[in-house]
Design a protein around this motif. Structure first.
Motif, PDB file in Angstrom:
ATOM      1  N   ASP A  38      12.163   8.632  -0.652  1.00 41.66           N
ATOM      2  CA  ASP A  38      11.568   8.670  -1.994  1.00 41.66           C
ATOM      3  C   ASP A  38      10.123   8.167  -1.979  1.00 41.66           C
ATOM      4  O   ASP A  38       9.202   8.887  -2.340  1.00 41.66           O
ATOM      5  CB  ASP A  38      12.393   7.826  -2.971  1.00 41.66           C
ATOM      6  N   LEU A  39       9.944   6.921  -1.572  1.00 39.42           N
ATOM      7  CA  LEU A  39       8.602   6.324  -1.507  1.00 39.42           C
ATOM      8  C   LEU A  39       8.477   5.530  -0.214  1.00 39.42           C
ATOM      9  O   LEU A  39       9.375   4.766   0.143  1.00 39.42           O
ATOM     10  CB  LEU A  39       8.350   5.384  -2.696  1.00 39.42           C
ATOM     11  N   LEU A  40       7.386   5.714   0.477  1.00 42.58           N
ATOM     12  CA  LEU A  40       7.119   4.954   1.695  1.00 42.58           C
ATOM     13  C   LEU A  40       5.882   4.101   1.464  1.00 42.58           C
ATOM     14  O   LEU A  40       4.825   4.606   1.076  1.00 42.58           O
ATOM     15  CB  LEU A  40       6.905   5.878   2.891  1.00 42.58           C
ATOM     16  N   MET A  41       6.034   2.799   1.663  1.00 43.42           N
ATOM     17  CA  MET A  41       4.948   1.841   1.472  1.00 43.42           C
ATOM     18  C   MET A  41       4.685   1.095   2.780  1.00 43.42           C
ATOM     19  O   MET A  41       5.459   1.178   3.739  1.00 43.42           O
ATOM     20  CB  MET A  41       5.320   0.832   0.376  1.00 43.42           C
ATOM     21  N   PHE A  42       3.591   0.345   2.780  1.00 38.46           N
ATOM     22  CA  PHE A  42       3.308  -0.568   3.893  1.00 38.46           C
ATOM     23  C   PHE A  42       2.887  -1.895   3.287  1.00 38.46           C
ATOM     24  O   PHE A  42       2.125  -1.933   2.317  1.00 38.46           O
ATOM     25  CB  PHE A  42       2.192  -0.027   4.787  1.00 38.46           C
TER      26      PHE A  42
ATOM     27  N   SER B  12       0.852  -1.194   0.000  1.00 42.14           N
ATOM     28  CA  SER B  12       0.000   0.000   0.000  1.00 42.14           C
ATOM     29  C   SER B  12       0.883   1.236   0.000  1.00 42.14           C
ATOM     30  O   SER B  12       1.889   1.301   0.713  1.00 42.14           O
ATOM     31  CB  SER B  12      -0.905   0.027   1.250  1.00 42.14           C
ATOM     32  N   PHE B  13       0.497   2.220  -0.812  1.00 38.03           N
ATOM     33  CA  PHE B  13       1.258   3.470  -0.900  1.00 38.03           C
ATOM     34  C   PHE B  13       0.926   4.381   0.280  1.00 38.03           C
ATOM     35  O   PHE B  13      -0.245   4.561   0.632  1.00 38.03           O
ATOM     36  CB  PHE B  13       0.914   4.174  -2.214  1.00 38.03           C
ATOM     37  N   ILE B  14       1.965   4.942   0.896  1.00 42.22           N
ATOM     38  CA  ILE B  14       1.772   5.877   2.008  1.00 42.22           C
ATOM     39  C   ILE B  14       2.177   7.298   1.625  1.00 42.22           C
ATOM     40  O   ILE B  14       1.402   8.232   1.785  1.00 42.22           O
ATOM     41  CB  ILE B  14       2.558   5.428   3.263  1.00 42.22           C
ATOM     42  N   ALA B  15       3.397   7.454   1.115  1.00 43.61           N
ATOM     43  CA  ALA B  15       3.857   8.817   0.849  1.00 43.61           C
ATOM     44  C   ALA B  15       4.990   8.842  -0.164  1.00 43.61           C
ATOM     45  O   ALA B  15       5.734   7.867  -0.328  1.00 43.61           O
ATOM     46  CB  ALA B  15       4.324   9.484   2.143  1.00 43.61           C
ATOM     47  N   ARG B  16       5.093   9.982  -0.842  1.00 48.53           N
ATOM     48  CA  ARG B  16       6.243  10.284  -1.705  1.00 48.53           C
ATOM     49  C   ARG B  16       7.012  11.423  -1.056  1.00 48.53           C
ATOM     50  O   ARG B  16       6.431  12.389  -0.558  1.00 48.53           O
ATOM     51  CB  ARG B  16       5.763  10.695  -3.097  1.00 48.53           C
ATOM     52  N   GLN B  17       8.333  11.306  -1.048  1.00 45.41           N
ATOM     53  CA  GLN B  17       9.203  12.328  -0.465  1.00 45.41           C
ATOM     54  C   GLN B  17       8.772  12.660   0.968  1.00 45.41           C
ATOM     55  O   GLN B  17       8.600  13.826   1.336  1.00 45.41           O
ATOM     56  CB  GLN B  17       9.206  13.588  -1.335  1.00 45.41           C
ATOM     57  N   LYS B  18       8.620  11.597   1.754  1.00 46.73           N
ATOM     58  CA  LYS B  18       8.249  11.800   3.164  1.00 46.73           C
ATOM     59  C   LYS B  18       9.398  12.480   3.892  1.00 46.73           C
ATOM     60  O   LYS B  18      10.526  11.991   3.904  1.00 46.73           O
ATOM     61  CB  LYS B  18       7.918  10.470   3.835  1.00 46.73           C
TER      62      LYS B  18
ATOM     63  N   LEU C 176       6.528  -1.276   7.519  1.00 48.20           N
ATOM     64  CA  LEU C 176       6.764  -0.151   6.638  1.00 48.20           C
ATOM     65  C   LEU C 176       7.896  -0.518   5.686  1.00 48.20           C
ATOM     66  O   LEU C 176       8.862  -1.184   6.092  1.00 48.20           O
ATOM     67  CB  LEU C 176       7.146   1.094   7.442  1.00 48.20           C
ATOM     68  N   ILE C 177       7.800  -0.086   4.441  1.00 53.20           N
ATOM     69  CA  ILE C 177       8.815  -0.395   3.441  1.00 53.20           C
ATOM     70  C   ILE C 177       9.320   0.907   2.826  1.00 53.20           C
ATOM     71  O   ILE C 177       8.552   1.666   2.231  1.00 53.20           O
ATOM     72  CB  ILE C 177       8.266  -1.292   2.311  1.00 53.20           C
ATOM     73  N   VAL C 178      10.606   1.180   3.005  1.00 53.96           N
ATOM     74  CA  VAL C 178      11.248   2.341   2.386  1.00 53.96           C
ATOM     75  C   VAL C 178      11.734   1.935   1.001  1.00 53.96           C
ATOM     76  O   VAL C 178      12.425   0.924   0.850  1.00 53.96           O
ATOM     77  CB  VAL C 178      12.448   2.816   3.231  1.00 53.96           C
ATOM     78  N   ILE C 179      11.367   2.716  -0.018  1.00 53.88           N
ATOM     79  CA  ILE C 179      11.858   2.459  -1.371  1.00 53.88           C
ATOM     80  C   ILE C 179      12.655   3.665  -1.838  1.00 53.88           C
ATOM     81  O   ILE C 179      12.131   4.784  -1.897  1.00 53.88           O
ATOM     82  CB  ILE C 179      10.709   2.173  -2.355  1.00 53.88           C
ATOM     83  N   GLU C 180      13.927   3.434  -2.127  1.00 54.31           N
ATOM     84  CA  GLU C 180      14.800   4.482  -2.644  1.00 54.31           C
ATOM     85  C   GLU C 180      15.109   4.195  -4.109  1.00 54.31           C
ATOM     86  O   GLU C 180      15.484   3.074  -4.469  1.00 54.31           O
ATOM     87  CB  GLU C 180      16.100   4.550  -1.842  1.00 54.31           C
ATOM     88  N   LEU C 181      14.958   5.205  -4.956  1.00 46.51           N
ATOM     89  CA  LEU C 181      15.158   5.080  -6.397  1.00 46.51           C
ATOM     90  C   LEU C 181      16.500   5.698  -6.775  1.00 46.51           C
ATOM     91  O   LEU C 181      16.752   6.871  -6.482  1.00 46.51           O
ATOM     92  CB  LEU C 181      14.028   5.782  -7.145  1.00 46.51           C
ATOM     93  N   LYS C 182      17.365   4.912  -7.419  1.00 47.37           N
ATOM     94  CA  LYS C 182      18.689   5.387  -7.806  1.00 47.37           C
ATOM     95  C   LYS C 182      18.887   5.160  -9.308  1.00 47.37           C
ATOM     96  O   LYS C 182      18.588   4.087  -9.821  1.00 47.37           O
ATOM     97  CB  LYS C 182      19.778   4.637  -7.022  1.00 47.37           C
ATOM     98  N   LEU C 183      19.405   6.179  -9.989  1.00 51.48           N
ATOM     99  CA  LEU C 183      19.508   6.114 -11.440  1.00 51.48           C
ATOM    100  C   LEU C 183      20.694   5.296 -11.929  1.00 51.48           C
ATOM    101  O   LEU C 183      20.632   4.683 -12.989  1.00 51.48           O
ATOM    102  CB  LEU C 183      19.602   7.535 -12.025  1.00 51.48           C
ATOM    103  N   GLY C 184      21.775   5.282 -11.184  1.00 50.53           N
ATOM    104  CA  GLY C 184      22.986   4.607 -11.659  1.00 50.53           C
ATOM    105  C   GLY C 184      23.262   3.302 -10.940  1.00 50.53           C
ATOM    106  O   GLY C 184      22.354   2.590 -10.525  1.00 50.53           O
ATOM    107  N   LYS C 185      24.555   3.031 -10.783  1.00 58.31           N
ATOM    108  CA  LYS C 185      24.991   1.817 -10.102  1.00 58.31           C
ATOM    109  C   LYS C 185      24.782   1.946  -8.592  1.00 58.31           C
ATOM    110  O   LYS C 185      24.772   3.046  -8.041  1.00 58.31           O
ATOM    111  CB  LYS C 185      26.478   1.555 -10.374  1.00 58.31           C
ATOM    112  N   PHE C 186      24.646   0.805  -7.938  1.00 56.79           N
ATOM    113  CA  PHE C 186      24.548   0.799  -6.483  1.00 56.79           C
ATOM    114  C   PHE C 186      25.846   1.336  -5.876  1.00 56.79           C
ATOM    115  O   PHE C 186      26.943   1.010  -6.334  1.00 56.79           O
ATOM    116  CB  PHE C 186      24.289  -0.618  -5.970  1.00 56.79           C
ATOM    117  N   LYS C 187      25.727   2.162  -4.836  1.00 59.40           N
ATOM    118  CA  LYS C 187      26.884   2.694  -4.125  1.00 59.40           C
ATOM    119  C   LYS C 187      26.806   2.307  -2.649  1.00 59.40           C
ATOM    120  O   LYS C 187      25.720   2.233  -2.070  1.00 59.40           O
ATOM    121  CB  LYS C 187      26.937   4.220  -4.249  1.00 59.40           C
ATOM    122  N   ALA C 188      27.981   2.101  -2.044  1.00 59.91           N
ATOM    123  CA  ALA C 188      28.032   1.681  -0.638  1.00 59.91           C
ATOM    124  C   ALA C 188      27.371   2.709   0.281  1.00 59.91           C
ATOM    125  O   ALA C 188      26.804   2.364   1.318  1.00 59.91           O
ATOM    126  CB  ALA C 188      29.485   1.457  -0.219  1.00 59.91           C
TER     127      ALA C 188
END
Length: 283
Positions: A171-175, A153-159, A182-194
């Motif tokens: 970026d996106l907060l879901m449940f 379920s969608f909770i918020a964008r840019q919480k 609660l599920i935090v979703i972070e969107l990244k355009l390039g390669k994964f970084k540490a």
């Protein structure tokens, strides 16, 4: 079998399917349990799957999430099993997790999270920003939730969260209802970084302290990247922090390319499991 078929449906194809059904689902107790939940049309899709673990996965997930025949067919065609985290485990552990799901009707993160996520429905241009990415997801939120899986379920964008008088934005907060997290979703355009690990860990700890309600489990994180960088993920031991990393695909590759990619990923992941660690499961 009369539960599924009418008297006028006993042609050669139906008889073949009935024989195959009896071989793949030989235990009456299991059939009695499943028949009120899965129609004969769904069983037709399931008995076409050769691999038993894969068939058991789709049977249980279809039962738990109440997929329609069309949804079941799309999940199979979209190689959901191969993209789900559980497929990267040895057969013995997959079997145990599916048996637990059957007994307790309780999903685990490995049955929920995938890699890769196919987001071709977003129709993004060749060049786009993270803001464009988020906007496209919200424009196609229904399809995005379908790709994430049932119970999101969608909770918020840019919480906005504030730590030491500094603002941060998730970026996106879901449940997820079944996981009760609660599920935090972070969107990244390039390669994964540490550095992404510390960022998401900070968000998870803040949510755990300030947003988690009684009865909920600890929040989890999902970092979606254009490229995963598997060795980085393994060295950082992100699974211990409750963080999952996955690649996203904005264009659907040819099926044979995706199939080969997933096959190699599953093989590599399973080779990393130590035989001794697997044996300890029974102790």
């Amino acid at each position: 079998m009369s539960t599924f078929l009418g008297e006028d449906q006993f042609d050669s194809r139906s008889l073949f399917r009935m024989v195959r059904f009896s071989k793949l689902f030989p235990e009456e107790k299991i059939v009695v349990t499943l028949s009120p939940l899965l129609s004969w049309s769904k069983f037709i899709e399931l008995i076409a799957i050769e691999d038993q673990l894969k068939r058991d996965f789709y049977t249980e997930m279809c039962r738990i999430e109440n997929w329609s025949v069309r949804e079941l067919r799309n999940k199979i065609d979209g190689m959901l099993f191969e993209r789900t985290a559980i497929s990267k485990k040895p057969d013995k552990l997959i079997r145990q997790e599916l048996e637990n799901l059957n007994k307790n009707d309780k999903l685990t993160p490995d049955l929920v999270f995938k890699d890769p996520y196919i987001l071709n429905f977003l129709k993004l241009p060749d060049f786009f920003s993270e803001s464009d990415f988020e906007s496209a997801i919200l424009d196609e939120l229904c399809l995005f939730l379908q790709e994430l899986g049932g119970d999101f379920s969608f909770i918020a964008r840019q919480k906005r969260i504030t730590i030491d008088n500094e603002d941060f934005y998730i970026d996106l907060l879901m449940f997820h209802r079944s996981l009760r997290r609660l599920i935090v979703i972070e969107l990244k355009l390039g390669k994964f970084k540490a550095s992404y690990k510390g960022q998401v860990e900070l968000y998870l700890r803040w949510l755990d302290k300030h947003e988690r309600k009684p009865g909920e489990e600890h929040p989890l994180g999902l970092i979606l990247c254009a490229e995963k960088r598997q060795e980085h993920v393994e060295l950082l031991e992100l699974d211990k922090s409750g963080i999952h990393v996955a690649q996203y695909l904005t264009e659907l590759p040819p099926r044979e390319v995706l199939e080969e990619k997933l096959k190699n990923a599953i093989k590599t992941a399973r080779e990393k499991y130590d035989d001794k660690a697997i044996d300890n499961i029974d102790e």
